[in-house]
Design an enzyme around this catalytic site. Structure first.
Site, PDB file in Angstrom:
ATOM      1  N   HIS A 263       0.857  -1.194   0.000  1.00 46.03           N
ATOM      2  CA  HIS A 263       0.000   0.000   0.000  1.00 46.03           C
ATOM      3  C   HIS A 263       0.889   1.239   0.000  1.00 46.03           C
ATOM      4  O   HIS A 263       1.674   1.433  -0.914  1.00 46.03           O
ATOM      5  CB  HIS A 263      -0.950  -0.074   1.197  1.00 46.03           C
ATOM      6  CG  HIS A 263      -2.033   0.963   1.254  1.00 46.03           C
ATOM      7  ND1 HIS A 263      -2.394   1.750   0.216  1.00 46.03           N
ATOM      8  CD2 HIS A 263      -2.857   1.309   2.280  1.00 46.03           C
ATOM      9  CE1 HIS A 263      -3.384   2.550   0.573  1.00 46.03           C
ATOM     10  NE2 HIS A 263      -3.700   2.315   1.828  1.00 46.03           N
ATOM     11  N   HIS A 302      -2.604  -2.294  -9.755  1.00 42.41           N
ATOM     12  CA  HIS A 302      -3.562  -1.653  -8.865  1.00 42.41           C
ATOM     13  C   HIS A 302      -4.835  -2.490  -8.825  1.00 42.41           C
ATOM     14  O   HIS A 302      -5.232  -3.053  -9.837  1.00 42.41           O
ATOM     15  CB  HIS A 302      -3.898  -0.237  -9.361  1.00 42.41           C
ATOM     16  CG  HIS A 302      -4.478   0.638  -8.299  1.00 42.41           C
ATOM     17  ND1 HIS A 302      -5.810   0.603  -7.971  1.00 42.41           N
ATOM     18  CD2 HIS A 302      -3.902   1.542  -7.476  1.00 42.41           C
ATOM     19  CE1 HIS A 302      -6.030   1.467  -6.994  1.00 42.41           C
ATOM     20  NE2 HIS A 302      -4.902   2.041  -6.671  1.00 42.41           N
ATOM     21  N   ASP A 358       2.584   5.358  -6.875  1.00 43.19           N
ATOM     22  CA  ASP A 358       3.872   5.241  -6.169  1.00 43.19           C
ATOM     23  C   ASP A 358       5.066   5.128  -7.098  1.00 43.19           C
ATOM     24  O   ASP A 358       6.207   5.216  -6.648  1.00 43.19           O
ATOM     25  CB  ASP A 358       3.830   4.014  -5.242  1.00 43.19           C
ATOM     26  CG  ASP A 358       2.814   4.206  -4.126  1.00 43.19           C
ATOM     27  OD1 ASP A 358       1.889   3.386  -4.009  1.00 43.19           O
ATOM     28  OD2 ASP A 358       2.926   5.219  -3.417  1.00 43.19           O
TER      29      ASP A 358
HETATM   30  C1  SDX Z   1      -1.456   2.126  -3.410  1.00 37.72           C
HETATM   31  O1  SDX Z   1      -6.170   0.666  -3.208  1.00 37.72           O
HETATM   32  C2  SDX Z   1      -5.703   1.861  -3.470  1.00 37.72           C
HETATM   33  O2  SDX Z   1      -6.398   2.744  -3.975  1.00 37.72           O
HETATM   34  C3  SDX Z   1      -4.233   2.070  -3.108  1.00 37.72           C
HETATM   35  C4  SDX Z   1      -3.622   3.398  -3.517  1.00 37.72           C
HETATM   36  C5  SDX Z   1      -4.251   4.559  -2.784  1.00 37.72           C
HETATM   37  O3  SDX Z   1      -4.180   5.695  -3.297  1.00 37.72           O
HETATM   38  O4  SDX Z   1      -4.721   4.342  -1.620  1.00 37.72           O
HETATM   39  O5  SDX Z   1      -3.773   3.596  -4.911  1.00 37.72           O
HETATM   40  C6  SDX Z   1      -2.120   3.437  -3.174  1.00 37.72           C
HETATM   41  O6  SDX Z   1      -1.371   1.336  -2.506  1.00 37.72           O
HETATM   42  C7  SDX Z   1      -0.975   1.793  -4.802  1.00 37.72           C
HETATM   43  C8  SDX Z   1      -0.409   0.344  -4.909  1.00 37.72           C
HETATM   44  C9  SDX Z   1       1.012   0.355  -4.329  1.00 37.72           C
HETATM   45  N1  SDX Z   1       1.553  -1.027  -4.303  1.00 37.72           N
HETATM   46  C10 SDX Z   1       2.485  -1.454  -5.161  1.00 37.72           C
HETATM   47  O7  SDX Z   1       2.884  -0.780  -6.113  1.00 37.72           O
HETATM   48  C11 SDX Z   1       3.034  -2.855  -4.871  1.00 37.72           C
HETATM   49  C12 SDX Z   1       3.113  -3.637  -6.183  1.00 37.72           C
HETATM   50  N2  SDX Z   1       1.741  -3.884  -6.674  1.00 37.72           N
HETATM   51  C13 SDX Z   1       1.159  -5.172  -6.343  1.00 37.72           C
HETATM   52  O8  SDX Z   1       1.493  -5.673  -5.095  1.00 37.72           O
HETATM   53  C14 SDX Z   1      -0.321  -5.249  -6.724  1.00 37.72           C
HETATM   54  O9  SDX Z   1      -0.445  -4.770  -7.994  1.00 37.72           O
HETATM   55  C15 SDX Z   1      -1.344  -4.555  -5.833  1.00 37.72           C
HETATM   56  C16 SDX Z   1      -1.215  -4.956  -4.423  1.00 37.72           C
HETATM   57  C17 SDX Z   1      -1.211  -3.076  -5.943  1.00 37.72           C
HETATM   58  C18 SDX Z   1      -2.735  -4.966  -6.341  1.00 37.72           C
HETATM   59  O10 SDX Z   1      -2.820  -6.305  -6.181  1.00 37.72           O
HETATM   60  P1  SDX Z   1      -4.143  -7.130  -6.579  1.00 37.72           P
HETATM   61  O11 SDX Z   1      -5.185  -6.242  -7.103  1.00 37.72           O
HETATM   62  O12 SDX Z   1      -4.499  -8.014  -5.433  1.00 37.72           O
HETATM   63  O13 SDX Z   1      -3.656  -7.962  -7.809  1.00 37.72           O
HETATM   64  P2  SDX Z   1      -2.928  -9.349  -7.695  1.00 37.72           P
HETATM   65  O14 SDX Z   1      -1.859  -9.295  -6.647  1.00 37.72           O
HETATM   66  O15 SDX Z   1      -3.973 -10.397  -7.586  1.00 37.72           O
HETATM   67  O16 SDX Z   1      -2.186  -9.442  -9.101  1.00 37.72           O
HETATM   68  C19 SDX Z   1      -2.879  -9.899 -10.246  1.00 37.72           C
HETATM   69  C20 SDX Z   1      -1.783 -10.536 -11.085  1.00 37.72           C
HETATM   70  C21 SDX Z   1      -0.988 -11.607 -10.340  1.00 37.72           C
HETATM   71  O17 SDX Z   1      -0.467 -12.494 -11.315  1.00 37.72           O
HETATM   72  P3  SDX Z   1      -1.248 -13.913 -11.569  1.00 37.72           P
HETATM   73  O18 SDX Z   1      -1.466 -14.556 -10.223  1.00 37.72           O
HETATM   74  O19 SDX Z   1      -2.530 -13.515 -12.267  1.00 37.72           O
HETATM   75  O20 SDX Z   1      -0.329 -14.699 -12.462  1.00 37.72           O
HETATM   76  O21 SDX Z   1      -0.813  -9.538 -11.460  1.00 37.72           O
HETATM   77  C22 SDX Z   1       0.456  -9.873 -10.871  1.00 37.72           C
HETATM   78  C23 SDX Z   1       0.168 -10.865  -9.757  1.00 37.72           C
HETATM   79  O22 SDX Z   1       1.313 -11.693  -9.562  1.00 37.72           O
HETATM   80  N3  SDX Z   1       0.981  -8.614 -10.354  1.00 37.72           N
HETATM   81  C24 SDX Z   1       2.246  -8.244 -10.452  1.00 37.72           C
HETATM   82  C25 SDX Z   1       2.280  -6.978  -9.859  1.00 37.72           C
HETATM   83  N4  SDX Z   1       1.070  -6.627  -9.430  1.00 37.72           N
HETATM   84  C26 SDX Z   1       0.265  -7.660  -9.733  1.00 37.72           C
HETATM   85  N5  SDX Z   1       3.333  -8.842 -11.000  1.00 37.72           N
HETATM   86  C27 SDX Z   1       4.488  -8.146 -10.919  1.00 37.72           C
HETATM   87  N6  SDX Z   1       4.611  -6.907 -10.351  1.00 37.72           N
HETATM   88  C28 SDX Z   1       3.529  -6.305  -9.828  1.00 37.72           C
HETATM   89  N7  SDX Z   1       3.651  -5.084  -9.288  1.00 37.72           N
END
Ligand code: SDX
Length: 423
Positions: A263, A302, A358
């Site tokens: 997050h 996201h 971010d």
């Molecule tokens: C913020 O919710 C909000 O609004 C948050 C925010 C706010 O203003 O409050 O916008 C601020 O928190 C932004 C997000 C910051 N976090 C990151 O940048 C960390 C990296 N991102 C990931 O951890 C992920 O994308 C999340 C946590 C942001 C979202 O995760 P989801 O929606 O649960 O998606 P998921 O983990 O189920 O991913 C779906 C697929 C998966 O692959 P498969 O299982 O389908 O094969 O996408 C892949 C994931 O492995 N994936 C990534 C990835 N993000 C998702 N693969 C590589 N790198 C990534 N960053």
């Protein structure tokens, strides 16, 4: 026009219920008509709306973000953070008189009790600033016992003003304590964000005035971080607030939620990732590691945006203005190469993974001189009005009660106690 409803039939009883589709949602209450003992199983609330809200609208497919109906692009260009905070909390842009009163009250509440300054000094020099900040916010609740009277609008407003006013002071004091520097106390002749930068950076310079370009850039970043509907930390704020805890305890809990690397902690992780990649030539290999699941591409992806995060676009433009003052952050080239490689790769395109808020913000913070572990503290300052706006909205929502979801129990059936000598 198709009838906006579902008809659900319970094949166990043959009974049916028609469930209207309202604003893209179906109500669980309709399901309860069929069987009060049924629950929706929805881990991590992937398909759950926990409230209706008038504060922030996101269209994840179109990459749209609006605060109280105003597009984030217009607010970032024309508004200020305190004006946006007023909009989020009160629902309308302030008149000149309202804005003057709002700014005056916040300006004159920036001091913290001297015992709080001593509390912050109790943390080690290497304590992560977020650990210090969440603790200090929670400690603040012990100074204002009247804050428990959450049903009184005036009392709520006083705590809102105190929290808005004191977050930058606590953040700056946390940094100064880590650096072994004396606190630089708030002044009343600078803007909200200018005052924060002075508290951070001024040393032995009573006439210190922060750079206006950097001040404006940080104010825009605070605007971009101000709210984002039911993200993890805001849902935490609503959850803790639903038990009728005081707002300081709820904001402290929300700040804890923001601390997580998935997050608000991601902005710090992005810079660590870019330093680890280290050069242009290593970008492709790192992207392969992300595709294999070995690493996350920090700042990418996201839960809601399946398009470019509109905030990331604005931050990228803001970075240009900052780098003209600070000099280019050498990591920018690596970040832009990473974005280019990822966005052309089917792994990311198929999963609709784009840069989020971010991805570029840390480049600006680093160029402005903030240490890595202060980045999420900056996010917390920006998100405070959003947390408070949702807290007020939740308290005023007749549909809301204490948050208490159910679970699917999958543990052992009843069994008898076994004395330790027989185990
Ligand atoms: C913020 O919710 C909000 O609004 C948050 C925010 C706010 O203003 O409050 O916008 C601020 O928190 C932004 C997000 C910051 N976090 C990151 O940048 C960390 C990296 N991102 C990931 O951890 C992920 O994308 C999340 C946590 C942001 C979202 O995760 P989801 O929606 O649960 O998606 P998921 O983990 O189920 O991913 C779906 C697929 C998966 O692959 P498969 O299982 O389908 O094969 O996408 C892949 C994931 O492995 N994936 C990534 C990835 N993000 C998702 N693969 C590589 N790198 C990534 N960053």
């Amino acid at each position: 026009m198709a009838d906006d409803s579902f008809t659900i039939t319970d094949n166990r009883t043959g009974e049916s219920v028609t469930v209207p589709v309202v604003d893209g949602t179906i109500s669980a209450a309709a399901l309860r008509e069929l069987d009060r003992g049924l629950w929706f199983y929805d881990p991590a609330y992937l398909s759950t709306a926990n409230c209706d809200s008038k504060i922030t609208e996101i269209d994840g497919n179109e990459g749209i973000l609006r605060y109280r109906g105003y597009p984030i692009e217009q607010l970032a260009e024309q508004s200020s953070f305190l004006e946006v905070a007023y909009l989020l909390i009160h629902g309308e842009l302030p008149t000149e008189a309202e804005a003057a009163e709002w700014i005056h009250h916040i300006t004159f509440h920036t001091y913290v009790h001297e015992d709080i300054t001593r509390f912050i000094k109790g943390f080690r020099y290497d304590a992560h600033p977020m650990g210090t900040l969440v603790s200090t916010i929670a400690a603040l609740s012990t100074f204002y016992p009247e804050a428990k009277d959450i049903d009184d609008p005036y009392t709520r407003l006083v705590q809102i003003i105190r929290l808005m006013a004191k977050m930058p002071t606590m953040a700056a004091f946390t940094y100064r304590n880590r650096m072994g520097l004396p606190y630089e106390y708030p002044v009343n002749h600078l803007t909200y964000t200018g005052n924060f930068l002075r508290m951070m950076w001024s040393v032995a310079d009573p006439d210190y005035v922060p750079d206006p370009t950097l001040t404006r850039a940080l104010d825009v970043l605070f605007i971009l971080h101000a709210d984002h509907e039911q993200n993890c930390s805001t849902t935490t704020m609503r959850t803790v607030g639903s038990s009728r805890a005081d707002p300081y305890s709820a904001v402290a809990a929300a700040t804890c939620g923001l601390y997580g690397p998935l997050h608000g902690g991601a902005n710090e992780q992005v810079i660590r990732m870019l330093h680890e990649i280290g050069s242009f030539d290593n970008v492709a290999a790192y992207v392969e590691r992300a595709k294999s699941g070995d690493v996350l591409l920090q700042g990418f992806g996201h839960r809601v945006y399946k398009n470019y995060d509109p905030r990331a676009k604005i931050i990228k433009e803001t970075a240009d203005a900052v780098f003209k003052v600070t000099g280019l952050n050498p990591l920018l080239d690596i970040a832009m190469k990473l974005e280019e490689v990822a966005l052309s790769d089917s792994y990311f395109k198929d999963r609709r993974l784009y840069p989020n808020v971010d991805f570029y913000s840390g480049l600006i913070y680093e160029a402005m001189g903030f240490p890595l572990d202060m980045f999420t503290v900056l996010f917390a300052i920006g998100r405070t009005p959003g947390w408070l706006a949702h807290w007020v909205e939740m308290l005023g929502d007749p549909e809301q009660k204490i948050y208490r979801p159910r679970q699917k129990y999958t543990g052992p059936d009843q069994r008898d106690y076994v004395p330790i000598e027989n185990r």
